[in-house]
Structure formats: structure tokens, C-alpha cells
Design a protein around this motif. Structure first.
Motif, mmCIF file in Angstrom:
data_model
loop_
_atom_site.group_PDB
_atom_site.id
_atom_site.type_symbol
_atom_site.label_atom_id
_atom_site.label_comp_id
_atom_site.label_asym_id
_atom_site.label_seq_id
_atom_site.Cartn_x
_atom_site.Cartn_y
_atom_site.Cartn_z
ATOM 1 N N UNK A 56 -9.951 -35.479 14.973
ATOM 2 C CA UNK A 56 -10.025 -36.666 14.126
ATOM 3 C C UNK A 56 -11.207 -36.514 13.163
ATOM 4 N N UNK A 57 -10.986 -36.897 11.899
ATOM 5 C CA UNK A 57 -12.084 -36.868 10.941
ATOM 6 C C UNK A 57 -11.983 -38.059 9.997
ATOM 7 N N UNK A 58 -13.142 -38.520 9.580
ATOM 8 C CA UNK A 58 -13.244 -39.683 8.706
ATOM 9 C C UNK A 58 -14.150 -39.336 7.534
ATOM 10 N N UNK A 59 -13.857 -39.909 6.377
ATOM 11 C CA UNK A 59 -14.692 -39.728 5.194
ATOM 12 C C UNK A 59 -15.425 -41.024 4.879
ATOM 13 N N UNK A 60 -16.737 -40.946 4.697
ATOM 14 C CA UNK A 60 -17.548 -42.107 4.341
ATOM 15 C C UNK A 60 -18.451 -41.725 3.168
ATOM 16 N N UNK A 61 -19.216 -42.673 2.671
ATOM 17 C CA UNK A 61 -19.995 -42.466 1.445
ATOM 18 C C UNK A 61 -21.318 -41.742 1.696
ATOM 19 N N UNK A 62 -21.214 -40.552 2.312
ATOM 20 C CA UNK A 62 -22.398 -39.713 2.512
ATOM 21 C C UNK A 62 -22.527 -38.758 1.336
ATOM 22 N N UNK A 63 -23.654 -38.847 0.631
ATOM 23 C CA UNK A 63 -23.951 -37.944 -0.477
ATOM 24 C C UNK A 63 -25.359 -37.398 -0.299
ATOM 25 N N UNK A 64 -25.641 -36.283 -0.951
ATOM 26 C CA UNK A 64 -26.940 -35.618 -0.795
ATOM 27 C C UNK A 64 -28.093 -36.486 -1.293
ATOM 28 N N UNK A 65 -27.939 -37.081 -2.472
ATOM 29 C CA UNK A 65 -29.029 -37.840 -3.081
ATOM 30 C C UNK A 65 -29.172 -39.222 -2.456
ATOM 31 N N UNK A 66 -30.397 -39.743 -2.493
ATOM 32 C CA UNK A 66 -30.656 -41.094 -2.006
ATOM 33 C C UNK A 66 -30.100 -42.104 -3.005
ATOM 34 N N UNK A 67 -29.267 -43.038 -2.522
ATOM 35 C CA UNK A 67 -28.666 -44.072 -3.360
ATOM 36 C C UNK A 67 -28.438 -45.294 -2.477
#
Length: 371
Positions: A56-67
Motif C-alpha cells: 500500500x502506498x499513499x501520496x501526500x504534500x511532502x516536498x523538499x523545500x519548507x512551505x
């Protein structure tokens, strides 16, 4: 006995993605139930277990830069997934995954392991940013976390710079499966037969400019070509590298390759003379482990990760303090001395077989997971 449910939380690109896939593909499916939460734009490929089934895999709003907006979304989305999955353990990877994982572990009372894959504060030469990133590592719920380092060097930094207690640090060295076959290239071959190579995007970390300067010095004494694999969208110093290549007249001596299939990377390393790294820091670089598995010596800078893998004058050379002359001399010696090259090639394969074969080592990670 019930399976231990593990949620991996990561910005799953580069070495982190390789790490996740390798451990999930080699862990016991009878004892562990893995699930992956990763960034929206990280990967579209499924993560497969030991039997070849997608986990099972889920996509969330993880990005490299701080936001603030994206990071708040990632926290909320991860919270919802964890409430649904009810894992026994969170394994958080890299800086962003670590922050989110630590917050969620504290909020939901879930046991957590954190793997930095090279601490975030090493990624900048800006003293203010470095201090900020180090402070985040030091003070975001460090006390309740077990740090799972990818190398002894990473363990030492956790202990001496970040402030983890020795009792809360464990080590599981990055390792890979044996490379038993070399597939044909899926990309056109545009480089000569004799070459050395590296894997790494043009960035502060990989310090490709230093590699170009080294090549310029080598060219004065020996003919060789350099292939740089991994030029992609996150290559902040690509323009600087291209300008330096042009300035030093090396246009015909360097090939810059975009990200390509891992099988192409294996092919290029396999048929190279040897591998080179001028990195300023690493976690535990897979490309060097792959080079050792392919019986290739490595000439590397003396940084975390590199110095864990290479034993000077045994399976390669370690160069101190970005010493341009020493880099050049060691490369020329390997190019000109076949007996030395053959001896180090044999030692490289021994190093891999004895230390970095995931088939032999995965049981140690499973024991850490079981606590």
C-alpha cells in the motif's frame, strides 16, 4: 503471530527511494506488513514486497523545500492515513519525513525510527541556514526517537553534533542485492571506450565542479573521459558545471547524462575504469556500493559515507581536503598501473561481498524493527 505493521514516511527520491525499495523487497512478508507514504511528485512506480506484490502506498504534500501550506497539508494528510493504518512503527526518512514522522509519533503514541540519509544541516554552506537546520534536528522531539543511521559516520554525527544519546542510535549500513547480470543500455552510447564515471546531480553536495577541475589536471598527463550520471531537474549548479567545462576546454572530455534507468547506471559503471566522487557529504552512497559490487575501485573525497566504504590503498583512494593534486595523482596511477587497478578491483568486490550484501544483512534490520 501478528505481523508488525510499518509505515515508511519519506520524500522518496534518489537514494531514499532506492533504500525503501531494497528493504521492502527483501523483508519477510510473513513477519512484516509494509506501507509507504511519500510525496506527491516522488514516484509513480509501485513498491513491491518479497513476493512481487505491491504494498500500500499513499501520496501526500511532502516536498523538499519548507512551505507552510504544503507542510501543513502533509501533516494533516499523514495524520489521516496513520489513523486508518494504525501502524506499530513509523520509519521516517530524511529531514522532511523525519519532522512529520516525529510530530505524528508524538501525537499518536507510535514508536518511531528516524533515518536522516545525511543530516539536512550538511546541505548548505550558509551559516544561518546550517544553524537553523541543525537546531531543527536537535530540538524536534529528538528524545523519543531511535535514530537508525546508514553508516558509522552518520552515527557519529548524531552522537557528537546533534546530541542523540548513544543508547538511542542504531546502525544499518546501506546495502544492495548482488548485481549478477548487466543489461544492455537503453540509451545511445555517445562516449568513448575508456572512461571513468560518477553518479550525482550537479549540486553543492556532489561538488561536480571539483571533479571537472580534477579532470582538467588529469588531462595534462593521461587521456580519459568522464561520464556524470544523474543530471536532472534538481541540479542547481548545472549551469556552473557547464560553464566550467567550457572554460577549461573539456567539452569533448565530459558527458553529462540525465537521470536514466538503474540498469543503465550498472552498465556504465561496469565498463568504466573506476568510479570517482568529490562529494562534500553523503549518507552512505549507493553508487559507491554498486561500484564495489561491480568490482570497481573508487577514488573519493574524505567525507561521511565515502570514508565508511573505501579503505585507502585497498579498494580505492581517499583524498583529503579537496586536494586537487592528490586526486590527479591517484587517478593517473590507476590509469597507468594495470596491476594496481586489478588488485583494487578484486578488493572492491571482496568489500561488497563481506559487508554490503542485503541478502546477508536484512535479518539485522528486521531485528531492529522488532525492537
Amino acid at each position: 503471530m501478528a505481523k508488525l505493521k510499518i509505515v515508511h514516511l519519506a520524500h522518496s527520491i534518489g537514494g531514499v527511494d532506492v533504500y525503501l525499495r531494497l528493504i521492502i523487497e527483501n523483508m519477510s512478508v510473513d513477519s512484516f506488513d509494509n506501507c509507504v507514504i511519500h510525496g506527491l511528485k516522488d514516484t509513480s512506480e509501485p513498491f513491491l514486497d518479497k513476493k512481487g506484490n505491491a504494498v500500500r502506498q499513499y501520496s501526500v504534500a511532502i516536498f523538499r523545500d519548507i512551505n507552510v501550506i504544503n507542510d501543513s497539508k502533509a501533516l494533516f494528510q499523514t495524520y489521516q492515513i496513520l489513523k486508518k493504518e494504525k501502524p506499530d512503527l513509523i520509519h521516517a526518512h530524511s529531514a522532511k519525513g523525519g519532522i512529520i514522522g516525529k510530530v505524528m509519533a508524538r501525537l499518536l503514541g507510535i514508536r518511531i525510527l528516524y533515518t536522516p540519509h545525511a543530516f539536512s544541516y550538511l546541505s548548505t554552506q550558509n551559516s544561518i541556514k546550517r544553524s537553523l537546520f541543525l537546531s531543527i534536528e536537535k530540538f524536534i522531539f529528538r528524545q523519543k526517537v531511535v535514530l537508525l543511521a546508514t553508516s558509522t559516520s552518520e552515527k557519529d554525527r548524531a552522537l557528537n553534533e546533534v546530541g542523540y544519546a548513544a543508547t538511542t542510535i542504531k546502525v544499518f549500513n546501506n546495502c544492495i542485492e548482488p548485481i549478477t547480470t548487466i543489461a544492455p543500455l537503453t540509451i545511445p552510447k555517445t562516449w568513448p571506450e575508456a572512461y571513468i564515471c560518477t553518479v550525482g546531480r550537479p549540486s553543492y553536495q556532489k561538488n561536480i565542479e571539483q571533479m571537472i577541475r580534477v579532470l582538467h589536471e588529469v588531462k595534462k598527463e593521461a587521456r580519459i573521459h568522464l561520464i556524470v550520471m544523474g543530471v536532472g531537474p534538481v541540479s542547481g549548479q548545472l549551469a556552473s558545471v557547464k560553464d566550467l567545462i567550457k572554460e577549461l576546454g573539456l567539452d569533448q572530455n565530459v558527458t553529462l547524462l540525465d537521470w536514466t534507468q538503474r540498469t543503465d547506471v550498472f552498465n556504465i559503471i561496469k565498463y568504466s575504469k573506476f568510479y570517482i566522487s568529490t562529494a562534500r557529504y553523503e549518507g552512505m552512497p549507493y553508487a559507491i556500493i554498486e561500484s564495489l559490487a561491480l568490482a570497481k575501485p573508487c577514488v573519493v573525497s574524505n567525507c561521511d559515507g565515502n570514508k565508511d566504504l573505501i579503505v585507502d590503498n585497498y579498494n580505492g583512494f581517499i583524498i583529503n581536503n579537496e586536494d586537487l593534486a592528490d586526486f590527479k595523482n591517484k587517478i593517473v596511477s590507476l590509469l597507468s598501473d594495470k596491476e594496481l587497478l586489478d588488485k583494487m578491483s578484486n578488493n572492491a568486490l571482496i568489500s561488497y561481498s563481506e559487508n554490503y550484501n542485503i541478502k546477508k544483512n536484512i535479518a539485522a534490520l528486521e531485528t531492529i524493527y522488532l525492537g
